[in-house]
Design an enzyme around this catalytic site. Structure first.
Site, PDB file in Angstrom:
ATOM      1  N   ASP A 290       0.814  -1.217   0.000  1.00 29.10           N
ATOM      2  CA  ASP A 290       0.000   0.000   0.000  1.00 29.10           C
ATOM      3  C   ASP A 290       0.847   1.267   0.000  1.00 29.10           C
ATOM      4  O   ASP A 290       0.660   2.148  -0.823  1.00 29.10           O
ATOM      5  CB  ASP A 290      -0.985  -0.002   1.193  1.00 29.10           C
ATOM      6  CG  ASP A 290      -0.308  -0.250   2.544  1.00 29.10           C
ATOM      7  OD1 ASP A 290       0.929  -0.457   2.593  1.00 29.10           O
ATOM      8  OD2 ASP A 290      -1.022  -0.242   3.566  1.00 29.10           O
TER       9      ASP A 290
ATOM     10  N   ASP B 140       6.786   4.007   3.709  1.00 27.04           N
ATOM     11  CA  ASP B 140       6.984   5.109   4.652  1.00 27.04           C
ATOM     12  C   ASP B 140       8.481   5.180   4.966  1.00 27.04           C
ATOM     13  O   ASP B 140       9.235   5.798   4.223  1.00 27.04           O
ATOM     14  CB  ASP B 140       6.118   4.829   5.883  1.00 27.04           C
ATOM     15  CG  ASP B 140       6.115   5.953   6.895  1.00 27.04           C
ATOM     16  OD1 ASP B 140       6.642   7.028   6.602  1.00 27.04           O
ATOM     17  OD2 ASP B 140       5.564   5.762   7.997  1.00 27.04           O
TER      18      ASP B 140
HETATM   19  P1  IMP Z   1       7.498   1.360   6.621  1.00 29.54           P
HETATM   20  O1  IMP Z   1       8.165   0.109   7.064  1.00 29.54           O
HETATM   21  O2  IMP Z   1       7.805   2.508   7.554  1.00 29.54           O
HETATM   22  O3  IMP Z   1       7.786   1.726   5.180  1.00 29.54           O
HETATM   23  O4  IMP Z   1       5.967   1.141   6.835  1.00 29.54           O
HETATM   24  C1  IMP Z   1       5.148   0.701   5.863  1.00 29.54           C
HETATM   25  C2  IMP Z   1       3.824   0.259   6.427  1.00 29.54           C
HETATM   26  O5  IMP Z   1       3.350   1.131   7.440  1.00 29.54           O
HETATM   27  C3  IMP Z   1       2.796   0.317   5.340  1.00 29.54           C
HETATM   28  O6  IMP Z   1       2.691  -0.932   4.693  1.00 29.54           O
HETATM   29  C4  IMP Z   1       1.535   0.698   6.078  1.00 29.54           C
HETATM   30  O7  IMP Z   1       0.880  -0.469   6.520  1.00 29.54           O
HETATM   31  C5  IMP Z   1       1.996   1.473   7.260  1.00 29.54           C
HETATM   32  N1  IMP Z   1       1.901   2.941   7.022  1.00 29.54           N
HETATM   33  C6  IMP Z   1       2.894   3.814   6.777  1.00 29.54           C
HETATM   34  N2  IMP Z   1       2.447   5.059   6.590  1.00 29.54           N
HETATM   35  C7  IMP Z   1       1.093   4.982   6.703  1.00 29.54           C
HETATM   36  C8  IMP Z   1       0.025   5.956   6.579  1.00 29.54           C
HETATM   37  O8  IMP Z   1       0.209   7.152   6.323  1.00 29.54           O
HETATM   38  N3  IMP Z   1      -1.228   5.468   6.769  1.00 29.54           N
HETATM   39  C9  IMP Z   1      -1.508   4.159   7.033  1.00 29.54           C
HETATM   40  N4  IMP Z   1      -0.543   3.232   7.140  1.00 29.54           N
HETATM   41  C10 IMP Z   1       0.748   3.638   6.986  1.00 29.54           C
HETATM   42 MG    MG Z   2       1.217  -2.352   4.993  1.00 32.26          MG
END
Ligand code: IMP
Ligand code: MG
Length: 178
Positions: free
Chosen positions: A99, A102
């Protein structure tokens, strides 16, 4: 649900147009191959189901569940596999469907995990990217949209397991998660 949204960032129509374009691109790029689309649960579920309808070549789908977030809005940096895929991906072309990127820590981990499984190739497809939040180098092969460093919900994305069923993507009002 609608009252909790500060602003709509991407409308239903904008998302649908983009998803169609990505599906057509994947169909071209994987012509004569049968890629395995691995959807990262739960956030990727609407994206996968819309995207696959625009893919005109044979595909397999599978699901993986990892945790890197609790019910908070910040990445914990800790990634754990809660549900692994069922399909044998040896010598297969894997396309990860996520999705949102981040910090990038989740995709980095999953990418490495698949790379160590004797796959033919691994590519990443994400609907959204928050480039300002990256904590690790990552190439996204298929990307829908870049968004700012704000918490967004809808179209699969949740806050505390809610809002996933909104057909658009919006910014949640700050008072909801403070
Ligand atoms: P990362 O490991 O920090 O890249 O986190 C990724 C995961 O965090 C995504 O697959 C989402 O499930 C969740 N996530 C990150 N940012 C958001 C947001 O703005 N809204 C909802 N879920 C988020
Ligand atoms: Mg996710």
């Amino acid at each position: 649900m609608k009252n909790d949204i500060e602003k709509i960032l991407l409308t239903k129509e904008e998302i649908q147009d983009k998803v169609k374009m990505i599906g057509e691109q994947i169909s071209q790029d994987y012509k004569d191959k049968t890629p395995v689309l691995v959807c990262i649960l739960k956030g990727g579920v609407i994206f996968l189901s819309d995207l696959m309808k625009h893919i005109s070549i044979p595909i397999n789908i599978d699901f993986m569940s990892v945790s890197s977030y609790g019910d908070s809005t910040k990445s914990s940096g800790v990634v754990k596999i809660k549900k692994d895929i069922d399909i044998d991906i040896s010598n297969r072309h894997v396309l990860i469907i996520e999705d949102i990127v981040d910090s990038g820590l989740t995709l980095k981990y999953i990418n490495n995990y698949f790379t160590n499984h004797n796959v033919a190739s691994v590519k990443l497809c994400a609907l959204l990217d928050k480039p300002e939040a990256h904590k690790s180098d990552l190439d996204i092969d298929y990307l829908g949209f870049e968004v700012g460093n704000e918490f967004v919900v809808g179209y699969g994305l949740d806050y505390a397991q809610e809002y996933r069923n909104l057909p658009y993507i919006g910014i949640l009002k700050k008072e909801i998660y403070k």
